[in-house]
Write an enzyme that holds these catalytic residues in place. Structure first.
Site, PDB file in Angstrom:
ATOM      1  N   GLU A  12       0.843  -1.211   0.000  1.00 34.60           N
ATOM      2  CA  GLU A  12       0.000   0.000   0.000  1.00 34.60           C
ATOM      3  C   GLU A  12       0.878   1.260   0.000  1.00 34.60           C
ATOM      4  O   GLU A  12       0.580   2.234  -0.691  1.00 34.60           O
ATOM      5  CB  GLU A  12      -0.937  -0.030   1.210  1.00 34.60           C
ATOM      6  CG  GLU A  12      -2.008  -1.100   1.124  1.00 34.60           C
ATOM      7  CD  GLU A  12      -2.828  -1.185   2.391  1.00 34.60           C
ATOM      8  OE1 GLU A  12      -4.042  -0.903   2.324  1.00 34.60           O
ATOM      9  OE2 GLU A  12      -2.253  -1.508   3.456  1.00 34.60           O
ATOM     10  N   GLU A  56      -3.814  -9.378   4.006  1.00 33.23           N
ATOM     11  CA  GLU A  56      -4.491  -9.055   5.267  1.00 33.23           C
ATOM     12  C   GLU A  56      -5.639 -10.023   5.586  1.00 33.23           C
ATOM     13  O   GLU A  56      -5.950 -10.262   6.754  1.00 33.23           O
ATOM     14  CB  GLU A  56      -5.060  -7.625   5.196  1.00 33.23           C
ATOM     15  CG  GLU A  56      -4.026  -6.523   5.341  1.00 33.23           C
ATOM     16  CD  GLU A  56      -3.339  -6.149   4.041  1.00 33.23           C
ATOM     17  OE1 GLU A  56      -2.688  -5.094   3.989  1.00 33.23           O
ATOM     18  OE2 GLU A  56      -3.437  -6.921   3.061  1.00 33.23           O
TER      19      GLU A  56
HETATM   20  N1  T1G Z   1       4.550  -7.607  11.840  1.00 27.26           N
HETATM   21  C1  T1G Z   1       5.314  -8.016  12.889  1.00 27.26           C
HETATM   22  N2  T1G Z   1       6.204  -9.072  12.827  1.00 27.26           N
HETATM   23  C2  T1G Z   1       6.309  -9.691  11.647  1.00 27.26           C
HETATM   24  C3  T1G Z   1       5.527  -9.326  10.511  1.00 27.26           C
HETATM   25  C4  T1G Z   1       4.628  -8.219  10.645  1.00 27.26           C
HETATM   26  N3  T1G Z   1       3.884  -7.784   9.621  1.00 27.26           N
HETATM   27  N4  T1G Z   1       5.859 -10.160   9.497  1.00 27.26           N
HETATM   28  C5  T1G Z   1       6.795 -11.005   9.981  1.00 27.26           C
HETATM   29  N5  T1G Z   1       7.059 -10.742  11.259  1.00 27.26           N
HETATM   30  C6  T1G Z   1       8.044 -11.423  12.109  1.00 27.26           C
HETATM   31  C7  T1G Z   1       7.677 -12.905  12.362  1.00 27.26           C
HETATM   32  O1  T1G Z   1       6.833 -13.045  13.460  1.00 27.26           O
HETATM   33  C8  T1G Z   1       9.058 -13.500  12.636  1.00 27.26           C
HETATM   34  O2  T1G Z   1       9.406 -13.187  13.955  1.00 27.26           O
HETATM   35  C9  T1G Z   1       9.964 -12.710  11.700  1.00 27.26           C
HETATM   36  O3  T1G Z   1       9.265 -11.491  11.397  1.00 27.26           O
HETATM   37  C10 T1G Z   1      10.243 -13.422  10.408  1.00 27.26           C
HETATM   38  O4  T1G Z   1       9.013 -13.830   9.834  1.00 27.26           O
HETATM   39  C11 T1G Z   1      -2.426  -1.439   7.024  1.00 27.26           C
HETATM   40  C12 T1G Z   1      -3.042  -3.654   8.500  1.00 27.26           C
HETATM   41  C13 T1G Z   1       7.116 -11.491   5.375  1.00 27.26           C
HETATM   42  C14 T1G Z   1       6.524 -13.492   4.042  1.00 27.26           C
HETATM   43  O5  T1G Z   1       0.512 -10.220   6.623  1.00 27.26           O
HETATM   44  O6  T1G Z   1       3.831 -13.268   5.631  1.00 27.26           O
HETATM   45  O7  T1G Z   1      -0.242  -4.439   6.677  1.00 27.26           O
HETATM   46  O8  T1G Z   1       9.436 -15.466  14.882  1.00 27.26           O
HETATM   47  O9  T1G Z   1       9.314 -16.307  10.180  1.00 27.26           O
HETATM   48  O10 T1G Z   1       9.003 -17.213   6.586  1.00 27.26           O
HETATM   49  O11 T1G Z   1      -3.309  -2.794   5.416  1.00 27.26           O
HETATM   50  O12 T1G Z   1       6.539 -13.172   7.728  1.00 27.26           O
HETATM   51  O13 T1G Z   1      11.548 -14.382  14.164  1.00 27.26           O
HETATM   52  O14 T1G Z   1      10.320 -13.517  16.184  1.00 27.26           O
HETATM   53  O15 T1G Z   1       7.411 -15.401   8.827  1.00 27.26           O
HETATM   54  O16 T1G Z   1      10.672 -15.516   5.717  1.00 27.26           O
HETATM   55  C15 T1G Z   1       0.252  -7.539   6.349  1.00 27.26           C
HETATM   56  C16 T1G Z   1       3.127 -11.144   7.306  1.00 27.26           C
HETATM   57  C17 T1G Z   1       0.184  -7.048   7.750  1.00 27.26           C
HETATM   58  C18 T1G Z   1       2.828 -10.310   6.141  1.00 27.26           C
HETATM   59  C19 T1G Z   1       8.408 -13.571   5.731  1.00 27.26           C
HETATM   60  N6  T1G Z   1       1.479  -8.302   6.164  1.00 27.26           N
HETATM   61  N7  T1G Z   1       4.440 -11.774   7.225  1.00 27.26           N
HETATM   62  O17 T1G Z   1       8.250 -14.942   5.903  1.00 27.26           O
HETATM   63  O18 T1G Z   1       9.758 -15.243   7.968  1.00 27.26           O
HETATM   64  S1  T1G Z   1      -1.354  -6.241   8.040  1.00 27.26           S
HETATM   65  C20 T1G Z   1       1.504  -9.607   6.332  1.00 27.26           C
HETATM   66  C21 T1G Z   1       4.657 -12.813   6.390  1.00 27.26           C
HETATM   67  C22 T1G Z   1      -1.227  -4.764   7.214  1.00 27.26           C
HETATM   68  C23 T1G Z   1      -2.317  -2.746   6.346  1.00 27.26           C
HETATM   69  C24 T1G Z   1      -2.477  -3.933   7.189  1.00 27.26           C
HETATM   70  C25 T1G Z   1       6.012 -13.439   6.481  1.00 27.26           C
HETATM   71  C26 T1G Z   1       6.992 -12.956   5.401  1.00 27.26           C
HETATM   72  P1  T1G Z   1      10.216 -14.185  14.838  1.00 27.26           P
HETATM   73  P2  T1G Z   1       8.804 -15.292   9.224  1.00 27.26           P
HETATM   74  P3  T1G Z   1       9.478 -15.813   6.495  1.00 27.26           P
END
Ligand code: T1G
Length: 697
Positions: free
Chosen positions: A105, A125
């Site tokens: 976004e 999301e």
């Molecule tokens: N927020 C906080 N921590 C996050 C995070 C996030 N968005 N994404 C990953 N982590 C942490 C995760 O817990 C782990 O921590 C470490 O990073 C590595 O992740 C306004 C409201 C990016 C594809 O849904 O899909 O934006 O365990 O083990 O397999 O519209 O993480 O090491 O302590 O998963 O390489 C939208 C979520 C949010 C993406 C990487 N975004 N993340 O995968 O590593 S909502 C998502 C993923 C939003 C807006 C809205 C995956 C990844 P720890 P990992 P990975």
């Protein structure tokens, strides 16, 4: 100026580098840093354009999920993006890794976007029970059209860069050094006097007037019980029908509604639970691991074949052993057919079928396994057969080979005792079909070495599984808890409920199907043979659960495969049809047992089906058979169809029902039935007394 966003320049190009490892989540400091950076460069006479790029492994991977539900701090993301969009200086977003959610976004707020070819972007999301809340539902349809945007946002899938380019989400693919490519692209746009193109000014085209109605119909089955997909349809409709700012208001309303819902709280909990489950509390993440370059599978049956496919899918050569050429050929044929069907469905390239098959070497000779790094046994579920196999493996495989058993409930410690190296023995309980089901219950024996555990947990992720470590007990975690539901479902059937009533309650709760339809699918004869084998009927002071089940099996009603079980089926249609024949069998059974049938409410069915599972979960936790409550939830969501928007049995008990309510209901059923089955687990009693939750254990 915080170092969450670093500022630098190259010539007349200002560069903003997001610096918030591990995934550059949009924490408050990052939002502030981008806004202040754009404003500063906006006023800087030496700067003509800005490049926004992510440091480390990825561009911004979304909002910081850990901030949800906390009091808002720092710049609001929509204000940050509006600042970018209205900047007097041209902004190019440079995308690598996984620009997701608020990350994409933010990039859509830039005037132009460039990407590496390997980038995978999206708005996932929906998997957190929410929707894109920073303009994604309004800007993406303006770039791609409503139809594509709707599919992308409802599926939450990661879009490969070449596809994103073809859809106009990114303007150019940059090879090699992304920053260098992005700066060059900005300079080219400046030289071309390219406009400050704002996505918000574009129009979201509607490809067909019935798109939204058709989409509702199309998603009805898979979106059952979820809230977010339906709200997403409304937001994209707003993008088509309303001016941008009004569409943004609509997006915000629906976003906040979802954000405060229990469904989203459950899905956000589950996001972190799945990642936490991969960590073993007493096995540090830097524990040295054994190298797994080759594998071996004992047994080419349904499970063995599926497990072998996981190795081949991950590019790991695997040797598959069987006792006869027929069985081997049959197993290989099934694997090839599975691959060919996947290729026909477009799930893989046709030419990859032979490549995968080439990684699977059939053998009848144990000596062909002497040098493999990991062997997984998937043979018939009797201890005698396990003993033969593990004694042979102990004899032929090299020191350091990990010896794993795919048993779904036999004693892994006893199996390990058949070898001189019990420290190298571990359980790896796959779920059928093993090449599809994501869950992998890894079973730690009392002698299993820590490096074996560390190796198997990370190898599980390498073959695309979600690993959870459990202890050795009957049925491990999943099957042990499932048995509780099965017991009460049988009793309720004898007392007054019918299979279709019980199944409807469980289905409406959100499971893919109820216990009786599931039994018909798996085959009622499986349980029948086990009950006969275990002579359960003769056991004293244990109420037998198989009276009705035995009665229908004695009539050959083994389920779908025989066209009749608890339901009847007009094969090949597998829709379960309630059968008066079964009703008669059930009523006769109640009479024989001297039970006066009574009306049983749906609420009682739900409580008696699910509360004993929670209680068993408490016992599993207090026995240390699961590390944390979240491990149990990951097992149930991934392996047994517990609806993710209800978090899993332990989270649901903690946050939706409440432990006291469950505790008191168990006591109510105990006192009503006099059956010690209902005795609350000591841990549950303790947590209720202390007003604590399973999540604190
Ligand atoms: N927020 C906080 N921590 C996050 C995070 C996030 N968005 N994404 C990953 N982590 C942490 C995760 O817990 C782990 O921590 C470490 O990073 C590595 O992740 C306004 C409201 C990016 C594809 O849904 O899909 O934006 O365990 O083990 O397999 O519209 O993480 O090491 O302590 O998963 O390489 C939208 C979520 C949010 C993406 C990487 N975004 N993340 O995968 O590593 S909502 C998502 C993923 C939003 C807006 C809205 C995956 C990844 P720890 P990992 P990975």
């Amino acid at each position: 100026m915080s170092d969450a966003v670093l500022r630098s320049t190259q010539g007349r190009i200002g560069i903003l580098t997001v610096n918030n490892p591990p995934v550059n989540a949009l924490a408050a400091a990052v939002r502030n840093g981008i806004k202040e950076g754009v404003e500063a460069f906006g006023k800087d006479a030496n700067i003509d354009a800005i490049v926004l790029i992510g440091g480390g492994r990825t561009f911004i991977a979304g909002a910081d999920i850990r901030e949800f539900g906390k009091p808002p701090s720092g710049a609001n993301l929509n204000d940050v993006i509006a600042t970018m969009e209205n900047s007097p200086k041209l902004i190019v977003a440079a995308l690598h890794g996984t620009p997701l959610g608020g990350g994409l976004e933010t990039a859509l707020g830039a005037h132009y976007r460039v990407s590496l070819p390997t980038t995978r972007m999206g708005l996932p999301e929906v998997h957190l029970g929410i929707l894109p809340g920073a303009g994604g539902t309004q800007r993406l349809p303006r770039l791609t059209g409503a139809k594509y945007a709707l599919d992308a946002i409802i599926s939450g899938r990661h879009i490969p860069a070449p596809e994103a380019k073809s859809k106009g989400i990114v303007d150019a693919i940059v090879e090699g050094d992304l920053l260098k490519g992005a700066v060059a692209h900005a300079e080219m746009l400046l030289a071309q006097k390219a406009p400050l193109r704002r996505v918000r000014d574009l129009t979201a085209t509607l490809e067909s007037p019935d798109l939204f109605k058709e989409t509702e119909k199309a998603i009805a089955r898979r979106a059952r019980g979820f809230k977010a997909p339906w709200s997403i349809i409304k937001t994209v409709q707003a993008a088509v029908e309303l001016p941008f700012d009004e569409g943004m208001k609509r997006e915000r309303e629906l976003f906040v509604e979802l954000l405060t819902s229990s469904e989203s709280a459950a899905q956000r909990y589950y996001f972190f639970a799945e990642r936490e489950a991969a960590k073993v509390l007493d096995v540090p993440s830097d524990t040295p691991q054994r190298e797994i370059k080759t594998g071996g599978i004992i047994g080419a049956g349904t499970m063995g074949g599926g497990i072998a496919m996981n190795f081949a899918n991950a590019g790991v050569p695997v040797t598959m052993l069987e006792t006869s050429k027929e069985a081997l050929d049959r197993g290989l044929k099934t694997i090839r057919t599975n691959y060919e069907n996947t290729a026909k469905r477009g799930g893989m390239k046709a030419e990859d079928v032979d490549k995968r098959m080439a990684l699977i070497t059939p053998t009848l000779d144990y000596n062909d396994l002497k040098d493999v790094d990991l062997v997984i046994e998937a043979v018939f579920e009797t201890m005698e057969v396990k003993e033969t196999v593990f004694k042979k493996l102990d004899e032929v495989t090299k020191p350091g080979t990990i010896l794993a058993t795919n048993t779904s409930g036999l004693d892994v410690n006893q199996i390990a005792s058949y070898t001189k190296r019990p420290g190298d023995v571990i359980g790896m309980h796959f779920f059928s079909p093993a090449n599809v089901m994501k869950l992998l219950e890894n079973v730690r024996g009392k002698a299993t070495e820590k490096d074996v555990i560390a190796t198997v947990m990370s190898f599980s992720k390498k073959i695309g599984k979600i690993p959870v470590l459990v202890g050795v007990c009957e049925g491990f975690v999943g099957n042990r808890m499932l048995r509780m539901r099965g017991i009460q479902s049988s009793y309720m059937m004898e007392e007054g409920a019918l299979p279709q009533q019980i199944d409807k309650v469980v289905f409406d709760y959100g499971f893919p199907m109820g216990p009786f339809a599931m039994s018909d699918l798996a085959g009622n004869d499986v349980g029948w043979r086990i009950r006969q084998g275990k002579k359960e009927k003769e056991k004293r002071n244990v109420r037998y659960t198989g009276y009705v089940a035995d009665a229908i099996c004695e009539l050959g009603r083994f389920g779908q495969k025989t066209g009749a079980g608890y339901y009847k089926y007009n094969l090949p249609d597998r829709t379960p049809i309630p059968d008066p024949e079964v009703e008669k069998i059930i009523e006769e059974t109640s009479k024989k047992l001297g039970i006066t049938r009574r009306a049983i409410s749906d609420q009682e069915i739900l409580e008696r089906a699910l509360y004993p599972m929670v209680n068993e979960g408490a016992k599993i936790l207090e026995e240390g058979m699961a590390q944390r409550a979240l491990d149990i939830d990951v097992i149930w969501v991934n392996g047994y169809g517990w609806p993710v928007y209800r978090g899993g049995p332990m989270w649901w008990a903690d946050n939706v029902v409440g432990l006291k309510t469950i505790h008191d209901a168990l006591l109510k059923y105990r006192d009503a039935s006099g059956d010690p089955f209902w005795e609350p687990a000591p841990l549950l009693k303790k947590l209720v007394q202390e007003g604590k939750k399973f999540s604190t254990v």
